[in-house]
Design a protein around this motif. Structure first.
Motif, PDB file in Angstrom:
ATOM      1  N   TRP A  44       0.861  -1.182   0.000  1.00 40.76           N
ATOM      2  CA  TRP A  44       0.000   0.000   0.000  1.00 40.76           C
ATOM      3  C   TRP A  44       0.899   1.235   0.000  1.00 40.76           C
ATOM      4  O   TRP A  44       1.910   1.260   0.715  1.00 40.76           O
ATOM      5  N   TYR A  45       0.537   2.268  -0.732  1.00 42.22           N
ATOM      6  CA  TYR A  45       1.443   3.412  -0.871  1.00 42.22           C
ATOM      7  C   TYR A  45       0.661   4.660  -1.274  1.00 42.22           C
ATOM      8  O   TYR A  45      -0.446   4.575  -1.834  1.00 42.22           O
ATOM      9  N   PRO A  46       1.214   5.848  -1.020  1.00 42.36           N
ATOM     10  CA  PRO A  46       0.544   7.085  -1.420  1.00 42.36           C
ATOM     11  C   PRO A  46       0.482   7.208  -2.944  1.00 42.36           C
ATOM     12  O   PRO A  46       1.428   6.868  -3.646  1.00 42.36           O
ATOM     13  N   THR A  47      -0.642   7.691  -3.436  1.00 44.58           N
ATOM     14  CA  THR A  47      -0.799   7.951  -4.866  1.00 44.58           C
ATOM     15  C   THR A  47      -1.777   9.097  -5.041  1.00 44.58           C
ATOM     16  O   THR A  47      -2.566   9.400  -4.130  1.00 44.58           O
ATOM     17  N   ASP A  48      -1.751   9.728  -6.201  1.00 47.16           N
ATOM     18  CA  ASP A  48      -2.764  10.734  -6.508  1.00 47.16           C
ATOM     19  C   ASP A  48      -3.752  10.213  -7.550  1.00 47.16           C
ATOM     20  O   ASP A  48      -4.561  10.954  -8.097  1.00 47.16           O
ATOM     21  N   ALA A  49      -3.699   8.917  -7.834  1.00 45.97           N
ATOM     22  CA  ALA A  49      -4.625   8.294  -8.784  1.00 45.97           C
ATOM     23  C   ALA A  49      -5.971   8.035  -8.113  1.00 45.97           C
ATOM     24  O   ALA A  49      -6.049   7.853  -6.896  1.00 45.97           O
ATOM     25  N   PRO A  50      -7.045   7.986  -8.872  1.00 43.03           N
ATOM     26  CA  PRO A  50      -8.370   7.720  -8.291  1.00 43.03           C
ATOM     27  C   PRO A  50      -8.486   6.290  -7.769  1.00 43.03           C
ATOM     28  O   PRO A  50      -7.932   5.356  -8.353  1.00 43.03           O
ATOM     29  N   GLU A  51      -9.230   6.133  -6.697  1.00 40.11           N
ATOM     30  CA  GLU A  51      -9.430   4.828  -6.079  1.00 40.11           C
ATOM     31  C   GLU A  51     -10.716   4.179  -6.593  1.00 40.11           C
ATOM     32  O   GLU A  51     -11.611   4.848  -7.082  1.00 40.11           O
ATOM     33  N   ALA A  52     -10.776   2.858  -6.427  1.00 48.83           N
ATOM     34  CA  ALA A  52     -11.979   2.098  -6.785  1.00 48.83           C
ATOM     35  C   ALA A  52     -12.042   0.861  -5.896  1.00 48.83           C
ATOM     36  O   ALA A  52     -11.014   0.370  -5.421  1.00 48.83           O
ATOM     37  N   PRO A  53     -13.237   0.319  -5.657  1.00 50.22           N
ATOM     38  CA  PRO A  53     -13.345  -0.891  -4.830  1.00 50.22           C
ATOM     39  C   PRO A  53     -12.696  -2.088  -5.520  1.00 50.22           C
ATOM     40  O   PRO A  53     -12.739  -2.216  -6.744  1.00 50.22           O
ATOM     41  N   MET A  54     -12.091  -2.963  -4.707  1.00 50.58           N
ATOM     42  CA  MET A  54     -11.548  -4.216  -5.223  1.00 50.58           C
ATOM     43  C   MET A  54     -11.641  -5.283  -4.148  1.00 50.58           C
ATOM     44  O   MET A  54     -11.617  -4.992  -2.950  1.00 50.58           O
ATOM     45  N   ALA A  55     -11.775  -6.514  -4.578  1.00 48.37           N
ATOM     46  CA  ALA A  55     -11.828  -7.628  -3.635  1.00 48.37           C
ATOM     47  C   ALA A  55     -10.435  -7.898  -3.086  1.00 48.37           C
ATOM     48  O   ALA A  55      -9.429  -7.749  -3.777  1.00 48.37           O
ATOM     49  N   LEU A  56     -10.405  -8.292  -1.807  1.00 48.39           N
ATOM     50  CA  LEU A  56      -9.157  -8.704  -1.163  1.00 48.39           C
ATOM     51  C   LEU A  56      -9.495  -9.944  -0.349  1.00 48.39           C
ATOM     52  O   LEU A  56      -9.854  -9.858   0.820  1.00 48.39           O
ATOM     53  N   GLY A  57      -9.379 -11.125  -0.996  1.00 50.91           N
ATOM     54  CA  GLY A  57      -9.836 -12.343  -0.352  1.00 50.91           C
ATOM     55  C   GLY A  57     -11.323 -12.226  -0.067  1.00 50.91           C
ATOM     56  O   GLY A  57     -12.102 -11.775  -0.911  1.00 50.91           O
ATOM     57  N   ALA A  94      -2.930  -0.893   7.161  1.00 44.35           N
ATOM     58  CA  ALA A  94      -2.011  -0.587   6.068  1.00 44.35           C
ATOM     59  C   ALA A  94      -2.477   0.641   5.301  1.00 44.35           C
ATOM     60  O   ALA A  94      -1.672   1.531   4.967  1.00 44.35           O
ATOM     61  N   LYS A  95      -3.767   0.716   5.020  1.00 39.41           N
ATOM     62  CA  LYS A  95      -4.278   1.867   4.273  1.00 39.41           C
ATOM     63  C   LYS A  95      -4.180   3.150   5.091  1.00 39.41           C
ATOM     64  O   LYS A  95      -3.835   4.211   4.557  1.00 39.41           O
ATOM     65  N   ALA A  96      -4.460   3.075   6.390  1.00 40.24           N
ATOM     66  CA  ALA A  96      -4.330   4.255   7.243  1.00 40.24           C
ATOM     67  C   ALA A  96      -2.894   4.776   7.236  1.00 40.24           C
ATOM     68  O   ALA A  96      -2.662   5.992   7.197  1.00 40.24           O
ATOM     69  N   LEU A  97      -1.935   3.864   7.274  1.00 39.47           N
ATOM     70  CA  LEU A  97      -0.528   4.269   7.226  1.00 39.47           C
ATOM     71  C   LEU A  97      -0.191   4.893   5.875  1.00 39.47           C
ATOM     72  O   LEU A  97       0.504   5.919   5.803  1.00 39.47           O
ATOM     73  N   ALA A  98      -0.673   4.298   4.789  1.00 40.46           N
ATOM     74  CA  ALA A  98      -0.394   4.848   3.465  1.00 40.46           C
ATOM     75  C   ALA A  98      -1.037   6.222   3.302  1.00 40.46           C
ATOM     76  O   ALA A  98      -0.447   7.126   2.697  1.00 40.46           O
ATOM     77  N   GLN A  99      -2.222   6.409   3.848  1.00 43.31           N
ATOM     78  CA  GLN A  99      -2.873   7.717   3.785  1.00 43.31           C
ATOM     79  C   GLN A  99      -2.075   8.767   4.553  1.00 43.31           C
ATOM     80  O   GLN A  99      -2.159   9.961   4.247  1.00 43.31           O
ATOM     81  N   ALA A 100      -1.310   8.320   5.526  1.00 46.78           N
ATOM     82  CA  ALA A 100      -0.491   9.234   6.325  1.00 46.78           C
ATOM     83  C   ALA A 100       0.904   9.445   5.743  1.00 46.78           C
ATOM     84  O   ALA A 100       1.723  10.121   6.345  1.00 46.78           O
ATOM     85  N   GLY A 101       1.181   8.836   4.582  1.00 43.98           N
ATOM     86  CA  GLY A 101       2.448   9.079   3.919  1.00 43.98           C
ATOM     87  C   GLY A 101       3.473   7.979   4.035  1.00 43.98           C
ATOM     88  O   GLY A 101       4.631   8.161   3.641  1.00 43.98           O
ATOM     89  N   PHE A 102       3.086   6.814   4.556  1.00 45.13           N
ATOM     90  CA  PHE A 102       3.997   5.676   4.651  1.00 45.13           C
ATOM     91  C   PHE A 102       3.796   4.749   3.448  1.00 45.13           C
ATOM     92  O   PHE A 102       2.724   4.698   2.863  1.00 45.13           O
ATOM     93  N   ILE A 103       4.831   4.008   3.114  1.00 42.59           N
ATOM     94  CA  ILE A 103       4.708   2.877   2.203  1.00 42.59           C
ATOM     95  C   ILE A 103       4.698   1.622   3.060  1.00 42.59           C
ATOM     96  O   ILE A 103       5.518   1.476   3.976  1.00 42.59           O
ATOM     97  N   VAL A 104       3.765   0.718   2.795  1.00 43.45           N
ATOM     98  CA  VAL A 104       3.537  -0.440   3.647  1.00 43.45           C
ATOM     99  C   VAL A 104       3.711  -1.719   2.839  1.00 43.45           C
ATOM    100  O   VAL A 104       3.139  -1.847   1.753  1.00 43.45           O
ATOM    101  N   ALA A 105       4.489  -2.642   3.372  1.00 44.92           N
ATOM    102  CA  ALA A 105       4.687  -3.947   2.734  1.00 44.92           C
ATOM    103  C   ALA A 105       4.301  -5.034   3.730  1.00 44.92           C
ATOM    104  O   ALA A 105       4.956  -5.204   4.756  1.00 44.92           O
ATOM    105  N   ALA A 106       3.225  -5.752   3.435  1.00 47.11           N
ATOM    106  CA  ALA A 106       2.732  -6.830   4.304  1.00 47.11           C
ATOM    107  C   ALA A 106       3.051  -8.165   3.659  1.00 47.11           C
ATOM    108  O   ALA A 106       2.679  -8.409   2.513  1.00 47.11           O
TER     109      ALA A 106
END
Length: 321
Positions: A44-57, A94-106
């Motif tokens: 998960w990482y910061p981007t300025d691209a538009p978001e859309a729903p996606m399945a995750l498991g 992970a998303k909360a961290l990315a929204q705060a400017g972190f890159i997250v690798a799980a």
């Protein structure tokens, strides 16, 4: 002239960071792990691209799949899941961290995931999975230039909590497991081992440490009893430690409380009335049908996660900035 150059560089850095619109990108990759199977990693990482729903498991998230990375000099946070989980188990954190400017690798820990329990008893191997992920993220991943490799943290839940404690310097005595399970055969960890029917390794792998990890958040850590009496003596980085008040999976005082006693300077947080799996995101209807035990809760899990995620973000901002 030097002052002008420094101010110009700072302005460029701030401009790069300001370009990020608060959206979150996501992708799934594999990271080489030497002679072992490649590790599956969600990023998960910061981007300025538009978001859309996606399945995750059996869950879903709103992200920008495969989008470009926005900004630069982002700290990196690793996430380690609990036994039988996967890289997506903490997607909201992970998303909360990315929204705060972190890159997250799980990372999905090979042999200890929902679809492969072949290495569950080889728990001492888990910390060693974090090093190849750091290597990959800081040298090979397509967005590695956006990572500040001097600022790396790690988050771990349950067996992932053990994993992170090991990676930052912890050493466990696995010989204590047999006596622990004789005394507490009904505990989740002991019952799980019994169901697997897997023989313990004749010679457990040594716990691997990585000095690049500069801060850690540990929630409801497994194997706490096996760190005593001096297994955490070499841990020197800042730690935020969470305990679920009504943890029925890893009940007190054998797990988080042991770690608390060994790391008295850790930022210690109690989650009131919470049970073990409340550190996982609120369940989708599909997940609730597949794993009801994981989804039952005595608290408002969604409300708790707003506070929990905010505190995790605050801690990493304080310790890595």
């Amino acid at each position: 002239m030097r002052l002008w150059a420094w101010m110009a560089g700072l302005a460029a850095l701030l401009a790069a960071q300001a370009a990020w619109a608060g959206n979150v990108g996501f992708e799934r990759v594999t990271a080489p792990a030497g002679a072992d199977k490649p590790l599956v990693v969600g990023i998960w990482y910061p981007t300025d691209a538009p978001e859309a729903p996606m399945a995750l498991g059996p869950s879903s998230q709103v992200v920008a799949l495969g989008a470009p990375v926005a900004g630069a000099n982002h700290p990196l946070i690793l996430i380690s899941h609990g036994t039988g989980g996967s890289f997506g188990d903490h997607f909201d954190t992970a998303k909360a961290l990315a929204q705060a400017g972190f890159i997250v690798a799980a990372v999905s820990h090979t042999g200890d995931t929902y679809d492969d329990r072949s290495r569950t008893r080889r728990i001492s191997e888990r910390p060693g999975h974090l090093t190849p992920v750091i290597d990959y993220m800081t040298t090979t991943w397509r967005g590695h230039d956006a990572i500040d490799a001097r600022r790396i943290g790690a988050f771990g839940f349950s067996a992932g909590g053990f994993t992170v404690l090991g990676a930052i310097g912890g050493e466990i005595d696995l010989s204590l497991m047999a006596a622990h399970c004789r005394q507490h055969p009904h505990f989740y960890d002991c019952a799980t081992i019994g169901k697997l029917g897997e023989a313990p390794p004749a010679k457990p792998a040594p716990v691997s440490h990585d000095a690049r990890i500069k801060a850690a958040v540990v929630a409801a850590p497994a194997m706490g009893f096996a760190f005593a009496p001096a297994g955490l003596a070499k841990v020197t980085v800042p730690v935020q430690l969470w305990r679920a008040e009504w943890d029925t999976v890893l009940p007190q005082p054998y797990y988080a409380e042991v770690v608390h006693g060994l790391l008295p300077k850790a930022e210690y947080r109690l989650a009131p009335h919470a049970d073990h799996f409340d550190f996982l995101p609120p369940c989708s209807d599909q997940l609730a049908k597949l794993a009801p035990d994981v989804c039952v809760s005595n608290i408002d899990r969604a409300a708790f996660h707003k506070t929990f995620n905010a505190e995790v973000v605050r801690f990493f901002k304080k310790t890595l900035d």
